[in-house]
Design a protein around this motif. Structure first.
Motif, PDB file in Angstrom:
ATOM      1  N   ASP A 155       8.604  10.686   4.687  1.00 15.32           N
ATOM      2  CA  ASP A 155       7.652  10.566   3.586  1.00 15.32           C
ATOM      3  C   ASP A 155       7.625   9.122   3.105  1.00 15.32           C
ATOM      4  OD1 ASP A 155       7.142  13.315   3.619  1.00 15.32           O
ATOM      5  OD2 ASP A 155       8.796  13.726   2.246  1.00 15.32           O
ATOM      6  N   GLY A 156       6.450   8.650   2.735  1.00 11.04           N
ATOM      7  CA  GLY A 156       6.378   7.278   2.255  1.00 11.04           C
ATOM      8  C   GLY A 156       4.984   6.888   1.838  1.00 11.04           C
ATOM      9  N   ARG A 157       4.734   5.585   1.873  1.00 11.89           N
ATOM     10  CA  ARG A 157       3.440   5.049   1.480  1.00 11.89           C
ATOM     11  C   ARG A 157       3.010   3.970   2.475  1.00 11.89           C
ATOM     12  NH1 ARG A 157       2.850   4.588  -5.096  1.00 11.89           N
ATOM     13  NH2 ARG A 157       3.297   6.783  -5.553  1.00 11.89           N
ATOM     14  N   VAL A 158       1.711   3.961   2.767  1.00  9.18           N
ATOM     15  CA  VAL A 158       1.155   2.983   3.700  1.00  9.18           C
ATOM     16  C   VAL A 158      -0.071   2.325   3.079  1.00  9.18           C
ATOM     17  CG1 VAL A 158       1.963   4.212   5.750  1.00  9.18           C
ATOM     18  CG2 VAL A 158      -0.308   4.716   4.827  1.00  9.18           C
ATOM     19  N   ARG A 159      -0.401   1.145   3.617  1.00  4.67           N
ATOM     20  CA  ARG A 159      -1.650   0.472   3.281  1.00  4.67           C
ATOM     21  C   ARG A 159      -2.366   0.110   4.577  1.00  4.67           C
ATOM     22  NH1 ARG A 159      -0.034  -4.629   0.180  1.00  4.67           N
ATOM     23  NH2 ARG A 159       1.820  -4.386   1.494  1.00  4.67           N
ATOM     24  N   TRP A 160      -3.698   0.087   4.532  1.00  7.67           N
ATOM     25  CA  TRP A 160      -4.502  -0.264   5.689  1.00  7.67           C
ATOM     26  C   TRP A 160      -4.971  -1.713   5.539  1.00  7.67           C
ATOM     27  CZ3 TRP A 160      -4.534   3.786   9.068  1.00  7.67           C
ATOM     28  CH2 TRP A 160      -4.311   5.069   8.537  1.00  7.67           C
ATOM     29  N   LYS A 161      -4.974  -2.457   6.642  1.00  6.73           N
ATOM     30  CA  LYS A 161      -5.444  -3.843   6.641  1.00  6.73           C
ATOM     31  C   LYS A 161      -6.655  -3.957   7.551  1.00  6.73           C
ATOM     32  CE  LYS A 161      -3.825  -8.609   7.313  1.00  6.73           C
ATOM     33  NZ  LYS A 161      -4.845  -9.062   8.276  1.00  6.73           N
ATOM     34  N   VAL A 162      -7.799  -4.288   6.954  1.00  7.79           N
ATOM     35  CA  VAL A 162      -9.050  -4.441   7.692  1.00  7.79           C
ATOM     36  C   VAL A 162      -9.479  -5.899   7.550  1.00  7.79           C
ATOM     37  CG1 VAL A 162     -11.409  -3.647   7.998  1.00  7.79           C
ATOM     38  CG2 VAL A 162      -9.665  -2.075   7.118  1.00  7.79           C
ATOM     39  N   GLY A 163      -9.286  -6.710   8.580  1.00  3.37           N
ATOM     40  CA  GLY A 163      -9.569  -8.130   8.460  1.00  3.37           C
ATOM     41  C   GLY A 163      -8.634  -8.743   7.428  1.00  3.37           C
ATOM     42  N   THR A 164      -9.237  -9.324   6.382  1.00  3.09           N
ATOM     43  CA  THR A 164      -8.430  -9.890   5.293  1.00  3.09           C
ATOM     44  C   THR A 164      -8.292  -8.921   4.128  1.00  3.09           C
ATOM     45  OG1 THR A 164     -10.401 -10.941   4.339  1.00  3.09           O
ATOM     46  CG2 THR A 164      -9.098 -12.242   5.906  1.00  3.09           C
ATOM     47  N   LEU A 165      -8.948  -7.769   4.231  1.00  2.92           N
ATOM     48  CA  LEU A 165      -8.905  -6.786   3.158  1.00  2.92           C
ATOM     49  C   LEU A 165      -7.710  -5.861   3.334  1.00  2.92           C
ATOM     50  CD1 LEU A 165     -12.696  -5.801   2.982  1.00  2.92           C
ATOM     51  CD2 LEU A 165     -11.461  -7.360   1.468  1.00  2.92           C
ATOM     52  N   ILE A 166      -6.996  -5.594   2.264  1.00  3.41           N
ATOM     53  CA  ILE A 166      -5.860  -4.675   2.271  1.00  3.41           C
ATOM     54  C   ILE A 166      -6.098  -3.619   1.206  1.00  3.41           C
ATOM     55  CG2 ILE A 166      -3.367  -4.420   1.973  1.00  3.41           C
ATOM     56  CD1 ILE A 166      -3.057  -7.310   2.843  1.00  3.41           C
ATOM     57  N   THR A 167      -6.033  -2.358   1.596  1.00  2.00           N
ATOM     58  CA  THR A 167      -6.314  -1.270   0.675  1.00  2.00           C
ATOM     59  C   THR A 167      -5.144  -1.021  -0.274  1.00  2.00           C
ATOM     60  OG1 THR A 167      -5.384   0.483   2.068  1.00  2.00           O
ATOM     61  CG2 THR A 167      -7.668  -0.179   2.509  1.00  2.00           C
ATOM     62  N   GLY A 168      -5.362  -0.086  -1.184  1.00  2.00           N
ATOM     63  CA  GLY A 168      -4.273   0.380  -2.025  1.00  2.00           C
ATOM     64  C   GLY A 168      -3.326   1.253  -1.220  1.00  2.00           C
ATOM     65  N   LYS A 169      -2.301   1.769  -1.882  1.00  2.00           N
ATOM     66  CA  LYS A 169      -1.279   2.547  -1.193  1.00  2.00           C
ATOM     67  C   LYS A 169      -1.683   4.017  -1.055  1.00  2.00           C
ATOM     68  CE  LYS A 169       2.552  -0.441  -2.580  1.00  2.00           C
ATOM     69  NZ  LYS A 169       3.871  -0.531  -3.240  1.00  2.00           N
ATOM     70  N   TYR A 170      -1.399   4.585   0.114  1.00  2.00           N
ATOM     71  CA  TYR A 170      -1.662   5.993   0.403  1.00  2.00           C
ATOM     72  C   TYR A 170      -0.345   6.683   0.757  1.00  2.00           C
ATOM     73  CZ  TYR A 170      -6.666   4.933   0.713  1.00  2.00           C
ATOM     74  OH  TYR A 170      -7.963   4.548   0.429  1.00  2.00           O
ATOM     75  N   HIS A 171      -0.204   7.922   0.331  1.00  2.00           N
ATOM     76  CA  HIS A 171       0.963   8.708   0.712  1.00  2.00           C
ATOM     77  C   HIS A 171       0.857   9.112   2.183  1.00  2.00           C
ATOM     78  CE1 HIS A 171       2.710   9.176  -3.296  1.00  2.00           C
ATOM     79  NE2 HIS A 171       1.474   9.332  -3.758  1.00  2.00           N
ATOM     80  N   ILE A 172       1.991   9.097   2.874  1.00  2.00           N
ATOM     81  CA  ILE A 172       2.040   9.584   4.252  1.00  2.00           C
ATOM     82  C   ILE A 172       3.175  10.591   4.365  1.00  2.00           C
ATOM     83  CG2 ILE A 172       3.503   7.648   4.988  1.00  2.00           C
ATOM     84  CD1 ILE A 172       2.183   7.886   7.758  1.00  2.00           C
ATOM     85  N   HIS A 173       2.901  11.704   5.060  1.00  2.00           N
ATOM     86  CA  HIS A 173       3.888  12.767   5.254  1.00  2.00           C
ATOM     87  C   HIS A 173       3.923  13.114   6.741  1.00  2.00           C
ATOM     88  CE1 HIS A 173       4.123  13.302   0.907  1.00  2.00           C
ATOM     89  NE2 HIS A 173       2.801  13.342   0.880  1.00  2.00           N
ATOM     90  N   VAL A 174       5.095  12.951   7.354  1.00  2.00           N
ATOM     91  CA  VAL A 174       5.272  13.222   8.783  1.00  2.00           C
ATOM     92  C   VAL A 174       6.229  14.389   8.937  1.00  2.00           C
ATOM     93  CG1 VAL A 174       5.961  12.249  11.013  1.00  2.00           C
ATOM     94  CG2 VAL A 174       4.949  10.763   9.260  1.00  2.00           C
ATOM     95  N   ARG A 175       5.865  15.339   9.804  1.00  2.00           N
ATOM     96  CA  ARG A 175       6.683  16.526  10.051  1.00  2.00           C
ATOM     97  C   ARG A 175       6.906  16.673  11.555  1.00  2.00           C
ATOM     98  NH1 ARG A 175       7.074  15.408   5.614  1.00  2.00           N
ATOM     99  NH2 ARG A 175       6.601  16.590   3.710  1.00  2.00           N
ATOM    100  N   CYS A 176       8.193  16.654  11.961  1.00  2.00           N
ATOM    101  CA  CYS A 176       8.539  16.717  13.385  1.00  2.00           C
ATOM    102  C   CYS A 176       9.483  17.891  13.655  1.00  2.00           C
ATOM    103  CB  CYS A 176       9.221  15.423  13.835  1.00  2.00           C
ATOM    104  SG  CYS A 176       8.313  13.910  13.470  1.00  2.00           S
TER     105      CYS A 176
END
Length: 208
Positions: A155-176
């Motif tokens: 579990d954590g938080r990610v941001r997306w980088k599009v060119g020079t633009l960086i988004t806000g933080k999004y929650h990420i949940h991985v289940r294995c």
């Protein structure tokens, strides 16, 4: 004189209104631009695969106490060709039937470039962790049959980088899902004195 003062005051108010309107228009244009770039590029969430689990300890004792020590190896791939991913925070841990059985281990923050792969091998462990009585019974039965079904989570938080633009933080949940054959060491590779490395290669579900 009073009329001149009134005109000066009205001119200042008009100037303030024009500045505010310009700032609002600029913000709207920026938001629209970000939205259009986002829609056009259509970012795809990262893919995770649980590759291996090395079991150093897995002991269930009374009254309902579980001691575990694993090294988990899992890989992440960024499938996007024009979008990068910042992993600002990612904590890995194990659960059994939705009950957490290890402490959370933090993955160092990292950036994942376009079409890039990352591999992490954190240790997750818990010492004399109390588990629910019904889970203790179920876990004892599974150990008796050899196969134990765990869930490795991140579990954590990610941001997306599009060119020079960086988004806000999004929650990420991985289940294995991790089906580990603790009853048969021959199903894995002996590492050191008591540890056994099991090859899993399990696809994980990812929610962002």
């Amino acid at each position: 004189m009073s009329k001149d003062c009134g005109n000066h005051g009205g001119g200042k108010e008009a100037a303030v209104r024009r500045i505010c309107a310009a700032v609002i228009a600029f913000i709207i244009i920026v938001l629209i631009t970000i939205f259009l770039v986002w829609v056009i590029l259509r970012p795809t969430k990262p893919r995770f695969i649980l590759q291996e689990a090395t079991v150093f300890a897995f002991n269930l004792s009374q009254p309902n106490l579980l001691t575990t020590n694993f090294q988990i190896t899992f890989a992440s791939r960024n499938p996007n060709s024009k979008i990068g991913i910042y992993y600002d925070r990612l904590h890995v841990y194990a659960t059994y039937r939705n009950q957490q059985i290890t402490l959370r281990t933090a993955i160092p923050p990292t950036y994942q470039g376009h079409k890039e792969d990352n591999v992490w091998s954190p240790f997750v462990y818990g010492t004399a962790v109390p588990i629910a009585p019904y889970n203790s019974v179920a876990l004892g039965d599974e150990q008796g049959h050899g196969l134990v079904q765990l869930m490795i989570r991140a579990d954590g938080r990610v941001r997306w980088k599009v060119g020079t633009l960086i988004t806000g933080k999004y929650h990420i949940h991985v289940r294995c899902p991790a089906l580990i054959n603790l009853g048969n060491k021959a199903a894995g590779v002996i590492v050191g004195d008591n540890a056994v490395k099991y090859t899993l290669v399990t696809k994980c579900s990812v929610n962002v």
